[in-house]
Enzyme design. Structure first.
Site: not given
Ligand code: IMP
Length: 429
Positions: A12-13, A16, A40-42, A225, A305, A337
Site C-alpha cells: 500500500g501507499d 495509486k 488514504g490517497h493523497t 492497500q 489515515t 523516483l
Molecule cells: P486494517 O486494514 O486497518 O485492518 O490494517 C491491517 C494492516 O494493513 C495494517 O498493517 C495496516 O497498517 C495496513 N493498511 C491498511 N490500509 C493501509 C493503507 O491504505 N496503506 C498502507 N497500509 C495499510
C-alpha cells in the site's frame, strides 16, 4: 468496453491515488473496488492537496463518474464528511456522478471498538491496524451478519438495525472483552443523519458499470492497500481483510474478467509499510530516515489515515515480481523516483536467504518469510535533482538504468514514472 485496473504491488501507499488521478483524465468512470477508510490517497492539484479515504480519486476531474463498489466497507460518518468537505472545496459531489453500491458493508462504531480491543489483545503480535473497524466489518460480512449500505434508503429502519447490531456487539464488548460499551443513544443521531445524506447516492453499481462498458466507456478500477496486504495473497495474518489484488475487481465491482484490458501495477521506487509484520529490506538507520522524509510535506512517508511514520527500506523486486504474477500485471508505474536522488549507491533485493537456503520467489508463509535476509544488488546512484525532468531520455543515465533494471527483472514495461507530487511531474514513455 475496456476496464483498466490500478493496484498496489507492495504494502500500500505506492501512490495509486496519484496514478488514478492521472488516468482518470482519459477515463469515463472511476470505481473503487475494495477496502474502506483504512486507505488514504493523497493527491496534489495545483496548490491544493486532497486526502481521500473512500471517494475514488477520479472525483477531482470534473464530469467523471465515480463509484464505490460492493467490495468496499463504508463508515457512513466518514463518507458523508468526506463528501461534504469536497463540496466545500468546490468539487461537484452530486449523486449523478458519485454512486455507492447498495451491497457495500457498513462500518459502525461497534466495529471500530472491536478492532481496537482485538488489537490490544494481540499484544506484541498486533497487526498494527488503522483502527477503522476493517477486520470486524469483514468478519460480519463473511458471517452473514453484516449491515449493507442499501439499508440506508430507509434511514429509520437502518437505525433500528444499527441499534440491534450495536446492542449485540455491546454484549461482546462488555461480557467477553470486559470493556466499555458503545453509547447507543449518543451514536445513533449522527448515523441517522449520515444515512439520510447518503441515501441518494445508493445505486446498482454493477449494472451501471456494465452499461458503461457496453457503451465502450473506459472504466478505471481503483485498488486500495497493496498486494502484500491482500487477505489471500499477503503475508497472513499481517494483512488487511479485503481482496486488494485483481480478484477483488471482479467480486468487488461485479464486472466480468473479459472486460479487463490493462492491469497497472504501481510500485514505489523503494519500499514502505505501516503496521506490523515482516519487511526484509527495512532500513533501521539514517538511510531509512532519509527515505521517509521529515513529515513536513504531505507526501513524506507518514500514513495519510493514521499519521504513523512508515517503515522504509530498499526496493524488493521479489515483492514486485510476486505482484506481477498474482495480478497478471500488464505494466508498471514507478512512483517517487525523485526521492532516490543523492544516494551514492542504491540497493535492490532480488533474492533472499531463507533459513539458510537461497530463494528467488517470495515465500508466502509467515514462518518462512520472517526468516528471510535480502541479498542485494548494488546499483550506482545519481546526484541530480530530477523533479523537473519530463522525458525519460533526460533522466541521469543511472536513473534510467534503475528503471531498466526493474523492467528486466519483472519482464514488464514501465510506462509511467513520477518525479514529484504535482500532476505535471510525470514521465510518460
Ligand atoms: P486494517 O486494514 O486497518 O485492518 O490494517 C491491517 C494492516 O494493513 C495494517 O498493517 C495496516 O497498517 C495496513 N493498511 C491498511 N490500509 C493501509 C493503507 O491504505 N496503506 C498502507 N497500509 C495499510
Amino acid at each position: 468496453m475496456p476496464a483498466y485496473v490500478v493496484l498496489g504491488t507492495q504494502w500500500g501507499d505506492e501512490g495509486k491515488g496519484r496514478v488514478v488521478d492521472l488516468l482518470a483524465a482519459h477515463s469515463d468512470f472511476v470505481a473503487r473496488y475494495a477496502g474502506g477508510d483504512n486507505a488514504g490517497h493523497t493527491i496534489r492539484v495545483g496548490d491544493e492537496v486532497y486526502k481521500l479515504h473512500l471517494v475514488p480519486s477520479g472525483v477531482l476531474h470534473p464530469g467523471k463518474r465515480c463509484a464505490i463498489g460492493g467490495g468496499t466497507v463504508v463508515n457512513p460518518l466518514v463518507l458523508a464528511s468526506e463528501l461534504r468537505e469536497l463540496a466545500e472545496r468546490g468539487i461537484d459531489i452530486s449523486p449523478e456522478r458519485i454512486m455507492l453500491a447498495e451491497t457495500a458493508h457498513i462500518i459502525t462504531p461497534a466495529h471500530v471498538a472491536l478492532d481496537k480491543v482485538n488489537e490490544a489483545q494481540r499484544g506484541d503480535s498486533a497487526i498494527g491496524t488503522t483502527s477503522r473497524g476493517i477486520g470486524p466489518v469483514y468478519t460480519d460480512k463473511a458471517a452473514r451478519t453484516g449491515l449493507r449500505a442499501g439499508l440506508m434508503r430507509a434511514p429509520d429502519l437502518f437505525i433500528e438495525k444499527v441499534k440491534q447490531h450495536i446492542e449485540g456487539k455491546n454484549r461482546l464488548l462488555v461480557d467477553v472483552y470486559k470493556t466499555e460499551p458503545i453509547d447507543i443513544d449518543a451514536a445513533l443521531p449522527d448515523l441517522h443523519a449520515a444515512a439520510a445524506f447518503l441515501a441518494p447516492y445508493l445505486a446498482d453499481v454493477p449494472l451501471l458499470l456494465y452499461q458503461a462498458l457496453q457503451a465502450d466507456k473506459i472504466v478505471l478500477c481503483e485498488g486500495a492497500q497493496g498486494t502484500l496486504l491482500d487477505i489471500d495473497h499477503g503475508i497472513y495474518p499481517y494483512v488487511t481483510s479485503s481482496s486488494a489484488t485483481v480478484g477483488g475487481v471482479i467480486t468487488g465491482l461485479g464486472i466480468g474478467p473479459r472486460y479487463i484490458e490493462r492491469i497497472i501495477g504501481v510500485a514505489k521506487a523503494f519500499s514502505t509499510r505501516v503496521g506490523g509484520g515482516p519487511f526484509p529490506t527495512e532500513l533501521h538507520d539514517a538511510l531509512g530516515d532519509r527515505l521517509r522524509g521529515t513529515g513536513a510535506n504531505p507526501w513524506d512517508e507518514y500514513g495519510t489515515t493514521t499519521g504513523r511514520p512508515r517503515r522504509c527500506g530498499w526496493l524488493d523486486t521479489l515483492v514486485v515480481r510476486y505482484a506481477a504474477r498474482i495480478n497478471g500485471l500488464t505494466e508498471l508505474v514507478i512512483t517517487k523516483l525523485d526521492v532516490l536522488s543523492g544516494f551514492d549507491a542504491l540497493q535492490v533485493a532480488n533474492s533472499y536467504t531463507c533459513n539458510g537456503a537461497p530463494v528467488d520467489t517470495l515465500p508466502c508463509e509467515l514462518e518462512t518469510h520472517q526468516d528471510c535476509q535480502p541479498i542485494y544488488q548494488s546499483i550506482p546512484g545519481w546526484q541530480e535533482d530530477i523533479m523537473g525532468v519530463r522525458s525519460f531520455s533526460d533522466l541521469p543515465s543511472n536513473a534510467q538504468s534503475y528503471v531498466d533494471y526493474l523492467e528486466e527483472l519483472t519482464g514488464l514495461p514501465v510506462k509511467t514514472i513520477t518525479v514529484g507530487p504535482a500532476r505535471a511531474q510525470t514521465i510518460e514513455r
